[in-house]
Each structure stands twice: as C-alpha cells, then as structure tokens.
Design an enzyme around this catalytic site. Structure first.
Site, mmCIF file in Angstrom:
data_model
loop_
_atom_site.group_PDB
_atom_site.id
_atom_site.type_symbol
_atom_site.label_atom_id
_atom_site.label_comp_id
_atom_site.label_asym_id
_atom_site.label_seq_id
_atom_site.Cartn_x
_atom_site.Cartn_y
_atom_site.Cartn_z
ATOM 1 N NE ARG A 1 -4.687 8.819 20.442
ATOM 2 C CZ ARG A 1 -5.843 9.281 20.910
ATOM 3 N NH1 ARG A 1 -6.963 9.081 20.232
ATOM 4 N NH2 ARG A 1 -5.907 9.929 22.057
ATOM 5 C CG HIS B 1 5.195 14.838 7.856
ATOM 6 N ND1 HIS B 1 3.899 14.561 8.237
ATOM 7 C CD2 HIS B 1 5.135 15.957 7.087
ATOM 8 C CE1 HIS B 1 3.092 15.484 7.721
ATOM 9 N NE2 HIS B 1 3.826 16.339 7.027
ATOM 10 C CG ASN C 1 7.000 3.809 6.785
ATOM 11 O OD1 ASN C 1 8.034 3.770 6.127
ATOM 12 N ND2 ASN C 1 6.073 4.727 6.600
#
Length: 215
Positions: free
Chosen positions: A90, A108, A13
């Site tokens: 994280r 996501h 990305n």
C-alpha cells in the site's frame, strides 16, 4: 530493538527477520505484525514464531488517510524503535511517513532509484539491464527512492525471466534486510541528507554483493 512489521503477502522477509531475532543476531523483538490482507500467508509466519499479529481491513475506513491514522495509533501503542515494511503493498499517506520519519524502512527489489513501483523485476528484464538487485532504504514521500542503507547486486543473464530474477533477488533480500535492522539496532547508522553511513561496516563486493557481516 523493538519493531513493528507491516505485511501484505507471503512474509518471506518477515521470516528472515524473525529468524535473526530468534538466533540472537538482532537483540530485541518483533512486538507486532500487521497485515492489510486477511489471507496474507505472512500472518501464519508470525504465528509460527509466536509473534502477535493482526489484520486491519482498509475497507472499514473512508479513506487511505483514515486507515493510516488508525494504523499510526495502533503502532504507537507498541512504542516501536523501528517500523518495517516487508512486502506491504500500500502507498503510505504523508501523515504516516511523517509520523515515523527516520524510523521507517522498506526493501525494494531493484537498485533504487531504478525501476520503482510494482513488478520491478519485470521492468529490469524488459529493459535489458545487466545488473539488478535489492535496496533497503529509509521511507520518504518519494516512492521507492528514500536514502539507501544497503544494496545487493544481482547479475542478469539473457535467459533470466521475471520469476528467475525474483528468486535471485529474494535470496539477498533475506540477507540484507536483517543486516540493516541489526545495524540500526546497534546505533551504527548515520544519515545526512541522502547519504547514509554505517559506522564500521564493510563496503565492497564479494564479488558483486555487499560484505555482509553476520548474514
């Protein structure tokens, strides 16, 4: 638009976003890439595009909060308009999220709020859904469930596996993430509560994906 990108992995990305800046589709720059993993391939991606990159080791800090406080200080030195999570693996502290609230985005690999957390593609396959996809959203304390900026829809077949679905979804991640950043950079994104509206954006499906303007 000046952005800082946080990564943990391959940087696919990051590469898509960097290409959009290079081609002038987004005006501005990526001023810094930060990784929490020394061996993240995305650091090489940053190097290929001439973007400054740094590894910050979480093991050097006593707690997640201390590490995130360190990152906040480093990121704020860049004076970013936007902080972009691109495969950053994280969970962020409350302080980090509050510091960059409204200018912190993530992608996501599901149609949130479905299938939060790790292995979203595997969750979708095992659940037997007929459609999945990916979501660009503002980050909030609610994991993988912030206000939605844009989504892409991907159909599943009975033959799909976690790997094949991941590949289908990844194609659209590389489309909608740069698109969302472009919209934000142009000041076209408006948020009221959970509702995000993009001024002048095309809404709909082609046939099951958003009408992307430039990507």
């Amino acid at each position: 638009m000046n952005i800082v990108v946080l990564i943990s992995g391959r940087g696919s990305n990051l590469k898509a976003i960097a290409k959009a800046f290079d081609k002038g589709k987004i005006e501005g720059k990526i001023s810094l890439v930060i990784s929490n993993r020394k061996d993240a391939p995305g650091l090489k991606v940053a190097q290929q595009f001439g973007i400054p990159s740094e590894f910050h080791n979480p093991s050097d800090f006593a707690s997640r909060e201390d590490y995130d406080r360190h990152l906040i200080n480093r990121i704020e030195m860049e004076k970013p308009d936007l902080v972009v999570l691109a495969g950053y693996m994280r969970i962020l502290s409350e302080e980090f999220i509050k510091t960059f609230e409204g200018r912190l985005v993530n992608i996501h690999p599901s149609l949130t709020p479905a299938f939060k957390g790790l292995h979203a593609q595997r969750q979708a396959v095992e659940y037997g859904v007929k459609f999945s996809g990916c979501t660009v959203h503002f980050v909030t304390a609610d994991l993988d469930a912030g206000p939605v900026i844009v989504q892409a829809v991907v159909p599943l077949t009975p033959e799909d596996s976690e790997d094949t679905l991941s590949e289908k979804i990844r194609y659209y991640e590389h489309k909608i993430y740069p698109q969302a950043i472009k919209w934000i950079s142009e000041g076209r994104v408006r948020q009221k509560g959970r509702i995000v509206v993009v001024e002048g954006a095309k809404y709909g499906c082609l046939p099951v994906n958003p009408a992307l303007e430039d990507f």
